[in-house]
Design an enzyme around this catalytic site. Structure first.
Site, PDB file in Angstrom:
ATOM      1  N   HIS A   1      -3.221  14.711  54.665  1.00 24.62           N
ATOM      2  CA  HIS A   1      -3.127  15.850  55.091  1.00 24.62           C
ATOM      3  C   HIS A   1      -1.664  16.275  55.035  1.00 24.62           C
ATOM      4  CE1 HIS A   1      -2.873  18.886  58.236  1.00 24.62           C
ATOM      5  NE2 HIS A   1      -4.132  19.261  58.126  1.00 24.62           N
TER       6      HIS A   1
ATOM      7  N   GLN B   1      -8.745  12.419  62.423  1.00 25.03           N
ATOM      8  CA  GLN B   1     -10.074  12.320  62.099  1.00 25.03           C
ATOM      9  C   GLN B   1     -11.071  11.180  62.546  1.00 25.03           C
ATOM     10  OE1 GLN B   1     -11.573  15.293  61.342  1.00 25.03           O
ATOM     11  NE2 GLN B   1      -9.900  16.533  60.449  1.00 25.03           N
TER      12      GLN B   1
ATOM     13  N   LYS C   1      -9.570  18.113  68.391  1.00 19.84           N
ATOM     14  CA  LYS C   1     -10.482  17.639  67.405  1.00 19.84           C
ATOM     15  C   LYS C   1     -11.579  16.863  68.227  1.00 19.84           C
ATOM     16  CE  LYS C   1      -7.617  17.925  63.584  1.00 19.84           C
ATOM     17  NZ  LYS C   1      -7.980  19.058  62.680  1.00 19.84           N
TER      18      LYS C   1
ATOM     19  N   CYS D   1      -5.369  21.883  53.846  1.00 24.14           N
ATOM     20  CA  CYS D   1      -4.225  21.237  54.093  1.00 24.14           C
ATOM     21  C   CYS D   1      -3.977  19.902  53.417  1.00 24.14           C
ATOM     22  CB  CYS D   1      -3.872  21.069  55.553  1.00 24.14           C
ATOM     23  SG  CYS D   1      -3.526  22.563  56.658  1.00 24.14           S
TER      24      CYS D   1
HETATM   25  N1  PMP Z   1      -4.455  14.635  59.921  1.00 28.11           N
HETATM   26  C1  PMP Z   1      -5.638  15.086  59.322  1.00 28.11           C
HETATM   27  C2  PMP Z   1      -6.421  14.108  58.683  1.00 28.11           C
HETATM   28  C3  PMP Z   1      -6.157  16.176  60.016  1.00 28.11           C
HETATM   29  O1  PMP Z   1      -7.521  16.576  59.666  1.00 28.11           O
HETATM   30  C4  PMP Z   1      -5.393  17.230  60.740  1.00 28.11           C
HETATM   31  C5  PMP Z   1      -5.973  18.581  61.111  1.00 28.11           C
HETATM   32  N2  PMP Z   1      -6.614  19.277  59.897  1.00 28.11           N
HETATM   33  C6  PMP Z   1      -4.071  17.199  60.949  1.00 28.11           C
HETATM   34  C7  PMP Z   1      -3.529  15.655  60.525  1.00 28.11           C
HETATM   35  C8  PMP Z   1      -3.250  17.746  61.761  1.00 28.11           C
HETATM   36  O2  PMP Z   1      -3.666  18.127  62.983  1.00 28.11           O
HETATM   37  P1  PMP Z   1      -3.041  18.966  63.929  1.00 28.11           P
HETATM   38  O3  PMP Z   1      -3.099  20.455  63.270  1.00 28.11           O
HETATM   39  O4  PMP Z   1      -3.886  19.076  65.088  1.00 28.11           O
HETATM   40  O5  PMP Z   1      -1.458  18.605  64.071  1.00 28.11           O
END
Ligand code: PMP
Length: 409
Positions: free
Chosen positions: A123, A203, A226, A365
């Site tokens: 991500h 995740q 999440k 992302c």
């Molecule tokens: N890492 C992973 C694997 C994610 O799925 C996400 C959220 N989509 C994030 C990091 C970032 O999380 P946050 O936006 O809550 O900081």
């Protein structure tokens, strides 16, 4: 196993209509999870009956707020089996937790010639901070590629890890492929060359039992939102001696022991990393979310998602022209990202929305992952404790409708 019909009654939002007469089918938990009543109630109770700032007051409300805030920390500690509550640092989210390590540890430790290792399935939250740090320090950023089935190319690890590698930062579960990575093996490989290991568990923690001591990772990051908790709060887990050795990330109130006009000293862990008034209601909400998930049992949560994702992968495979990214169901968490020949993911998401089905479309992302796969975007259905096979059937019916609308039959 979970009693899913009972679980569904815990989530008030699941009984709303997405559009008049169209019930909501929420298949976007990987972006953010829905919140059970117990979480909303815990946050409401704080604001209604003991709202106050933490740590600084000696009046009753402040003591109650501090107790709620610190009790939640110990709940998180137990949930991930951290060795001590001092290893649990509240941040805003996974992104901030990773940035904390990037700025506090990597920025001060790395120099030209050093290497940072990530994977190609990260991500952006676990890519961009390392790019910034590599620009600042002169360290080289490298990545582990993935194979066509969305699993890491483990054979490439030996040539990517060396005594130059100072940190290996990787995701436990891909938010696009759904791949469950072999975390302990990756941590051991990092340690074998003297590198630290940071796990992006955004995740993973919401979906399966996670034990940081069994993983032996040095850092781990995840977000409350999440895992049935509120937005605005996340966690950085760090091994005590490492956190101890790191300078503060941000300066201000609450993170100090003594402040002089020229120089200051820092509070003990974890407060050294928690500058300013924190997200108090959110911490209390996170504590309630941890209690909720613990009550369901993380083994049961994982088993339910395995069951649903198996069912979904099989059911989606029947849709002509549909390709699911990522590995087979046994290595996959509750995520199914897919393309459908002849239909753009945004159009798919929009048509599914007419049926009340919430899926996400775009690059999630993870632009490098999509670029490597040669696609701009995917549609993604993601599942959680309340997902039913009937909802998956409706997703499949919705995709057949997409094919009819686009005259793909
Ligand atoms: N890492 C992973 C694997 C994610 O799925 C996400 C959220 N989509 C994030 C990091 C970032 O999380 P946050 O936006 O809550 O900081």
């Amino acid at each position: 196993m979970l009693n899913v019909q009972e679980v569904r009654t815990d989530f008030p939002i699941l009984s709303i209509e997405a559009h008049p007469g169209v019930p909501l089918i929420y298949l976007d938990s990987a972006a953010t999870s829905q919140k059970p009543s117990v979480v909303v109630d815990a946050m409401n109770a704080f604001y209604r009956s003991y709202n106050s700032n933490v740590h600084r007051g000696i009046h009753r409300l402040s003591e109650d707020a501090t107790t709620g805030y610190e009790t939640a920390r110990r709940k998180v500690q137990a949930f991930i089996n951290a060795e001590s509550a001092e290893s649990i640092v509240y941040t805003r989210n996974t992104t901030e937790a990773i940035n904390l390590v990037a700025y506090s540890w990597a920025r001060t430790q790395l120099q030209p010639g050093d290497e940072l290792l990530i994977t190609a399935m990260e991500h952006h939250a676990n890519i961009v901070p390392w790019q910034l740090i590599s620009d600042m320090t002169g360290a080289t950023l490298r990545h582990v590629p993935f194979r066509s089935d969305g699993t890491l190319d483990m054979a490439k690890l030996p040539e990517l890890l060396s005594d130059k590698t100072k940190l290996f930062a990787f995701t436990a579960v891909s938010n696009v492929f759904g791949t469950i990575n072999p975390v302990r093996e990756l941590v051991d490989a990092a340690h074998a060359v003297g590198a630290l290991a940071l796990v992006d568990a955004a995740q993973a923690v919401p979906h399966m039992p996670v034990d940081v001591q069994a993983w032996d990772c040095d850092f781990m990051a995840f977000s409350a939102h999440k895992m049935c908790g509120p937005t605005g709060i996340g966690i950085l887990y760090g091994k005590g001696e490492l956190l101890e050795s790191m300078p503060p990330f941000m300066g201000g109130g609450d993170m100090i022991r003594r402040v002089g006009l020229d120089k200051s000293t820092w509070a003990d862990l974890p407060h050294k990393f928690e500058a300013g008034t924190p997200a108090i209601a959110e911490a209390i909400g996170l504590g309630a979310a941890v209690d909720y998930l613990t009550g369901l049992g993380m083994e049961n949560v994982h088993a339910h998602e395995q069951f649903i994702v198996n069912y979904a992968v099989e059911a989606l495979s029947d849709v002509p022209g549909l390709t699911i990214l990522g590995p087979g169901a046994s290595q996959r968490a509750g995520v199914a990202a897919f393309t459908l020949n002849g239909a753009h993911p945004h159009d798919i998401a929009q048509l599914l929305d007419e049926d009340g089905i919430a899926v996400r479309a775009g690059h999630h992302c993870a632009m490098p992952l999509h670029q490597i796969c040669g696609i701009n975007a995917t549609a993604r259905a993601s599942f959680y404790v309340h997902t039913t096979t009937e909802e998956v059937d409706k997703l499949v019916a919705g995709l057949h409708r997409v094919r009819r609308v686009f005259r793909l039959e």
